[in-house]
Design an enzyme around this catalytic site. Sequence first.
Site, PDB file in Angstrom:
ATOM      1  N   CYS A   1      10.642  -6.079 -10.603  1.00  0.00           N
ATOM      2  CA  CYS A   1       9.589  -6.643  -9.764  1.00  0.00           C
ATOM      3  C   CYS A   1       9.308  -8.096 -10.121  1.00  0.00           C
ATOM      4  CB  CYS A   1       8.313  -5.807  -9.906  1.00  0.00           C
ATOM      5  SG  CYS A   1       7.131  -6.091  -8.569  1.00  0.00           S
TER       6      CYS A   1
ATOM      7  N   ASP B   1       0.759   2.765 -13.568  1.00  0.00           N
ATOM      8  CA  ASP B   1       0.807   1.554 -14.375  1.00  0.00           C
ATOM      9  C   ASP B   1      -0.329   1.579 -15.390  1.00  0.00           C
ATOM     10  OD1 ASP B   1       1.510  -0.970 -15.243  1.00  0.00           O
ATOM     11  OD2 ASP B   1       1.002  -1.999 -13.369  1.00  0.00           O
TER      12      ASP B   1
END
Length: 213
Positions: free
Chosen positions: A9, A132
């Site tokens: 990412c 996360d």
Amino acid sequence: MPDVSVKICGLTAPDHVRAATDAGARYLGFNFFPKSPRYVTPQQAAELTAHVPVGVAKVALVVNASDDLLDSITQAAPFDMLQLHGSEPVDRVRDVKERYGLPVMKVIGVADTEDLAAIDTYSEVADQLLIDAKAPKTAVLPGGNGLAFDWRLLAGRKYWRKPWMLAGGLNPKNVAEAIRMTGAQQVDVASGVENAPGVKDAALMRAFIDAVR
């Protein structure tokens, strides 16, 4: 170790896109949060996604984005998935899916067991979940802070109703252990494969992906 898919990412340069795909990444994330060192504009993303081969998913990361921003992103480039990384409620996730006709990945920040309830809640509407580390209250960024959470919180909980991805402080040295502890079949990395904020390192990306094989 089971077959594990990797999402890299926060890509910002064509050579990083090529290095990520050459290493075997199955998802590539492009960050549209202006405060991030990994920020790209819709126009920049259009140029970057032109280098993504068929079969690799292109993911647009947004934080509490307006419809105007999502319109400009989806019109600029052919994204395969939208990643909602803010405080979007369930109804907003549902609305985004209906408006854009794209799969939605909702990010869930985790610091303790109380945060796990949101996983079931968002499983009702999201197509995938990204679990996360919860950002500190003083953090500028909602993710990409290089912070991990206690992976033991996910031990034995790998059978949620929707596919999920593990993120938060992962790097080539710890990702194999994170997978072992959580049973994750997908992992996400941003800062863990950089040699400076927002600057990906080809060798680190390959090392990360090699570590999950």
